[in-house]
Design a protein around this motif. Structure first.
Motif, PDB file in Angstrom:
ATOM      1  N   GLU A   7       3.826   5.757  -5.571  1.00 48.27           N
ATOM      2  CA  GLU A   7       3.526   5.722  -6.967  1.00 48.27           C
ATOM      3  C   GLU A   7       2.427   6.758  -7.341  1.00 48.27           C
ATOM      4  O   GLU A   7       2.763   7.508  -8.343  1.00 48.27           O
ATOM      5  N   ASP A   8       1.656   7.063  -6.209  1.00 45.63           N
ATOM      6  CA  ASP A   8       0.489   8.110  -6.628  1.00 45.63           C
ATOM      7  C   ASP A   8       1.057   9.482  -6.235  1.00 45.63           C
ATOM      8  O   ASP A   8       0.134  10.504  -6.186  1.00 45.63           O
TER       9      ASP A   8
ATOM     10  N   GLU B 134       0.806  -1.078   0.139  1.00 43.74           N
ATOM     11  CA  GLU B 134       0.113   0.117   0.135  1.00 43.74           C
ATOM     12  C   GLU B 134       0.811   1.371   0.008  1.00 43.74           C
ATOM     13  O   GLU B 134       0.566   2.119  -0.674  1.00 43.74           O
TER      14      GLU B 134
ATOM     15  N   LYS C  59       1.957   1.797  -3.375  1.00 45.45           N
ATOM     16  CA  LYS C  59       1.163   2.319  -4.281  1.00 45.45           C
ATOM     17  C   LYS C  59       0.863   4.104  -3.919  1.00 45.45           C
ATOM     18  O   LYS C  59       0.974   4.794  -4.907  1.00 45.45           O
TER      19      LYS C  59
END
Ligand code: B12
Length: 214
Positions: free
Chosen positions: A52-53, A46, A49
């Motif tokens: 990445e965002d 998580e 992620k």
């Protein structure tokens, strides 16, 4: 809403005190350390992620790595007892994180579990060039070598190790296992490795198979 466990969520929140509290509670309740690691991995995915965002930055990655290292300090002594095997030396396994990659938390779990199973492990550390893997396999006569990579751009480094083992005439003497969060069967095919291990326990199972210990 995410369906992360409390522990995974505490890791995502970078709440070190809460992570340590929950881990201690689980350990005292006799929970399987591998289950605890799996929950931590969910949290780390998580965090990946969020990175990445662009919601998390490098400092959060560093912090999460530090928190997880603290957790592993508690869990690692327990991993040696996960796979009980009576042989004192089941065989030699060379393990390292490939060149240009410094992620080592997963690799260290693999090393601990292999040792706990009775393997003699040569841990080459991180950022290991292909020729060092080859030289070490040559010197130790290891029948298994484990490569860890967490970065897509280091997949060619794993391929390089396989190719250099072949060039040194060692390809039929040693089996190559790859692992690390972004690896999968396609990456294995690309690298020419023999096995992909989805986690440390799978890696141990493969090494036992290679050494005929199953
Ligand atoms: C913590 C972390 C870091 C820490 C690492 C600290 C350390 N000492 O390891 C730090 C801050 C240093 C870091 C740096 C970077 N990171 Co980083 N990092 C992570 C993070 C959040 C968790 C990794 C981790 O420890 N997971 C927990 C362990 C237990 O899991 P694991 O490694 O997968 O290991 C398990 C299995 O895969 C298996 N396994 C692993 N290796 C092997 C080997 C064998 C032989 C076997 C059998 C099994 C096996 O066993 C383990 C237990 O079951 C991941 C996110 C993610 N999804 O993984 C990003 C992630 C890996 N990082 C990423 C990036 C981009 C970077 C940086 C480039 C960031 C930057 N801009 O600088 C740098 C690169 C530095 C470098 N040159 O290596 C990306 C990679 C994207 C990609 N696929 O290419 C990820 C996926 C985040 C993301 N989603 O964007 N990172």
């Amino acid at each position: 809403m995410s369906n992360l466990s409390d522990l995974a969520q505490a890791l995502v929140d970078l709440n070190e005190d809460q992570v340590n509290f929950l881990v201690k509670q689980k350990v005292e309740a006799g929970e399987d350390p591998l289950k605890i690691i799996k929950e931590c991995n969910d949290g780390m995915s998580e965090i990946g992620k969020l990175f990445e965002d662009n919601e998390y930055y490098l400092s959060e990655l560093i912090m999460s790595g530090e928190i997880l290292k603290g957790v592993m300090n508690v869990l690692e002594p327990m991993l040696g007892n996960v796979e009980v095997d009576t042989q004192s030396s089941a065989g030699v396994v060379v393990v390292g994180t490939v060149k240009d990659d410094i992620h080592d938390i997963g690799k260290n779990i693999v090393v601990t579990m292999l040792k706990g199973t009775g393997f003699e492990v040569v841990d080459l550390g991180v950022d290991v060039p292909a020729d060092v893997f080859v030289k070490t396999v040559q010197e130790t006569g290891a029948k298994a070598v484990g490569l860890s990579a967490l970065l897509n751009f280091t997949f060619p480094e794993m391929k390089k190790v396989v190719d250099e083992l072949a060039a040194a005439g060692l390809r039929d003497k040693v089996k190559v296992i790859i692992g690390g969060a972004p690896c999968n069967e396609d990456v294995r095919k690309f690298t020419g490795a023999d096995y992909y291990a989805k986690d440390a326990a799978a890696g141990v199972k493969i090494c036992k198979e290679i050494y005929g210990l199953n």
